[in-house]
Write an enzyme that holds these catalytic residues in place. Structure first.
Site, PDB file in Angstrom:
ATOM      1  CG  ASP A  70      -0.310  -0.049   2.414  1.00  0.00           C
ATOM      2  OD1 ASP A  70       0.765  -0.409   2.615  1.00  0.00           O
ATOM      3  OD2 ASP A  70      -1.097   0.142   3.348  1.00  0.00           O
ATOM      4  CE1 TYR A  72       7.606   4.236   0.845  1.00  0.00           C
ATOM      5  CE2 TYR A  72       7.215   5.439  -1.039  1.00  0.00           C
ATOM      6  CZ  TYR A  72       8.125   4.555  -0.346  1.00  0.00           C
ATOM      7  OH  TYR A  72       9.065   3.954  -1.002  1.00  0.00           O
ATOM      8  CG  PHE A  83       8.604   0.088  -3.820  1.00  0.00           C
ATOM      9  CD1 PHE A  83       9.056  -0.084  -2.327  1.00  0.00           C
ATOM     10  CD2 PHE A  83       8.026  -0.871  -4.610  1.00  0.00           C
ATOM     11  CE1 PHE A  83       8.656  -1.328  -1.882  1.00  0.00           C
ATOM     12  CE2 PHE A  83       7.665  -2.119  -3.985  1.00  0.00           C
ATOM     13  CZ  PHE A  83       8.168  -2.461  -2.599  1.00  0.00           C
ATOM     14  CG  HIS A 191       8.895  -6.070   1.596  1.00  0.00           C
ATOM     15  ND1 HIS A 191       9.430  -4.498   1.995  1.00  0.00           N
ATOM     16  CD2 HIS A 191       7.832  -5.497   0.972  1.00  0.00           C
ATOM     17  CE1 HIS A 191       8.850  -3.634   1.492  1.00  0.00           C
ATOM     18  NE2 HIS A 191       7.750  -4.071   0.977  1.00  0.00           N
TER      19      HIS A 191
END
Length: 235
Positions: A70, A72, A83, A191
């Protein structure tokens, strides 16, 4: 009522999302988002960026998919691309680790966090959930966004061939069932968050692996440098 698709200008995606919205009987995503806004909550990113990833890349041009969870949830970061942050913004930890791996893997040293230069080359920077309440990571999960973004992933798998899906972390890897691996390359790793990066992110070499696969498919490799768009060679 907030119009979910009002900022979707990428026409090749419209029917996919409209069908997903119509068929999702478990959620009422427009009502949820309207309720958040009516309650005075701050939602990231701004509504005009909810579908930026899709507006930037037509389904016919997608060659790489980088799936985030999801947006920031801190002020001034979310841009509508997984990202990515504005070029003048301090790099968030996960993006910093992405850049460390790119440097180790390809020798490219990035400092500019604006990843829109990848979108120009057919990289779909998609979050599974497209909005979030300020300061509350995951707050808009399981409200209906996943139905839409799962439909996007499935449509790419069905309509395209020779794409690279980069799935980082357990949540992203759970989307693997939506992808036909006889037609596409699926790359998985931990991740890039500092909490997990040393458990399988560093050394994954996804960026060179993606380019090798694209070259085998007769497609243009991705220039992973985050230089200005005008400097990218698409020859």
């Amino acid at each position: 009522m907030v119009s979910i698709l009002s900022t979707l200008t990428g026409t090749t995606w419209h029917d996919i999302l409209q069908t997903a919205l119509t068929e999702d009987s478990k959620h009422d995503l427009p009502a949820f988002l309207q309720g958040e806004l009516d309650a005075g909550k701050t939602v990231y990113p701004d509504q005009k960026f909810w579908f930026r990833a899709l507006n930037d890349v037509s389904i016919d041009d997608v060659n790489v998919i980088i799936l985030g969870q999801d947006p920031y949830h801190s002020e001034g970061l979310a841009q509508g691309l997984s990202f990515s942050v504005a070029g003048s913004t301090k790099l968030p930890p996960s993006l910093r680790n992405i850049f460390k791996e790119i440097q180790s893997d390809t020798g490219i040293n990035n400092e500019n966090g604006d990843l829109s230069v990848w979108s120009v080359q057919g990289v779909l920077l998609l979050n599974a959930v497209l909005t979030v309440e300020a300061g509350k990571a995951g707050s808009h999960a399981k409200k209906g966004w996943e139905t839409l973004t799962d439909a996007i992933i499935a449509a790419i798998s069905e309509r395209r061939s020779g794409c690279v899906f980069m799935l980082w972390g357990g949540y992203a890897e759970s989307k693997r069932v939506l992808i036909d691996e006889l037609r596409h390359l699926v790359l998985t790793a931990a991740h890039p968050s500092p909490l997990s990066a040393y458990r399988g992110w560093f050394g994954c070499r996804h960026f060179s692996a993606a380019n090798h696969f694209l070259s085998e498919q007769g497609k243009q490799p991705i220039d992973w440098a985050t230089r200005p768009v005008a400097q990218i060679s698409l020859l």
